[in-house]
Design an enzyme around this catalytic site. Sequence first.
Site, PDB file in Angstrom:
ATOM      1  N   GLU A  21       0.836  -1.199   0.000  1.00  0.00           N
ATOM      2  CA  GLU A  21       0.000   0.000   0.000  1.00  0.00           C
ATOM      3  C   GLU A  21       0.875   1.256   0.000  1.00  0.00           C
ATOM      4  O   GLU A  21       0.579   2.236  -0.678  1.00  0.00           O
ATOM      5  CB  GLU A  21      -0.917   0.026   1.228  1.00  0.00           C
ATOM      6  N   TYR A  53     -15.295  26.146  -1.882  1.00  0.00           N
ATOM      7  CA  TYR A  53     -15.042  24.701  -1.901  1.00  0.00           C
ATOM      8  C   TYR A  53     -13.831  24.371  -2.744  1.00  0.00           C
ATOM      9  O   TYR A  53     -13.142  23.393  -2.490  1.00  0.00           O
ATOM     10  CB  TYR A  53     -16.276  23.887  -2.319  1.00  0.00           C
ATOM     11  N   ILE A  72      -6.199   5.179   8.165  1.00  0.00           N
ATOM     12  CA  ILE A  72      -7.070   6.209   7.592  1.00  0.00           C
ATOM     13  C   ILE A  72      -7.647   7.088   8.697  1.00  0.00           C
ATOM     14  O   ILE A  72      -8.069   8.211   8.434  1.00  0.00           O
ATOM     15  CB  ILE A  72      -8.164   5.628   6.667  1.00  0.00           C
ATOM     16  N   LYS A  99     -11.920   3.820   1.762  1.00  0.00           N
ATOM     17  CA  LYS A  99     -10.816   3.052   1.188  1.00  0.00           C
ATOM     18  C   LYS A  99     -11.402   1.849   0.441  1.00  0.00           C
ATOM     19  O   LYS A  99     -11.563   0.770   1.010  1.00  0.00           O
ATOM     20  CB  LYS A  99      -9.879   2.613   2.323  1.00  0.00           C
TER      21      LYS A  99
END
Length: 120
Positions: A21, A53, A72, A99
């Site tokens: 990863e 934004y 995460i 994820k």
Amino acid sequence: MDKITIKNLKLFAYHGVNPEEKENGQNFFIDIDYYVNITKACHSDNLDDTVSYAKVVKTVNRAFTQTSYDLIEKAAQIVADAVLDAFEPVTRVDVTVKKPEAPVKADFEYMAVSISRSRN
């Protein structure tokens, strides 16, 4: 309080516990709700009277991708901190990091962590 939403912001990063990863990276999707008084912007139609934004996306992208994290949970905290630090009018931010390519032997849409952080 008013809310601005960014849904499924797709970012490529190297978060994860497994070596592959960190080496290969993967796609993540992030939902961000940030709370800010936009009453003035509603009447003025002026970008300077809101929290853009587009600027939030740039901040999130930079924060989420500049460092690799194992969890995460940590990546979500970094995003929340970055939004609160960069935009004084934001009083609260909700962040969900999804994820979809988590290395789990199961049939799933995604694994996710959601946090809510407020300005102290």
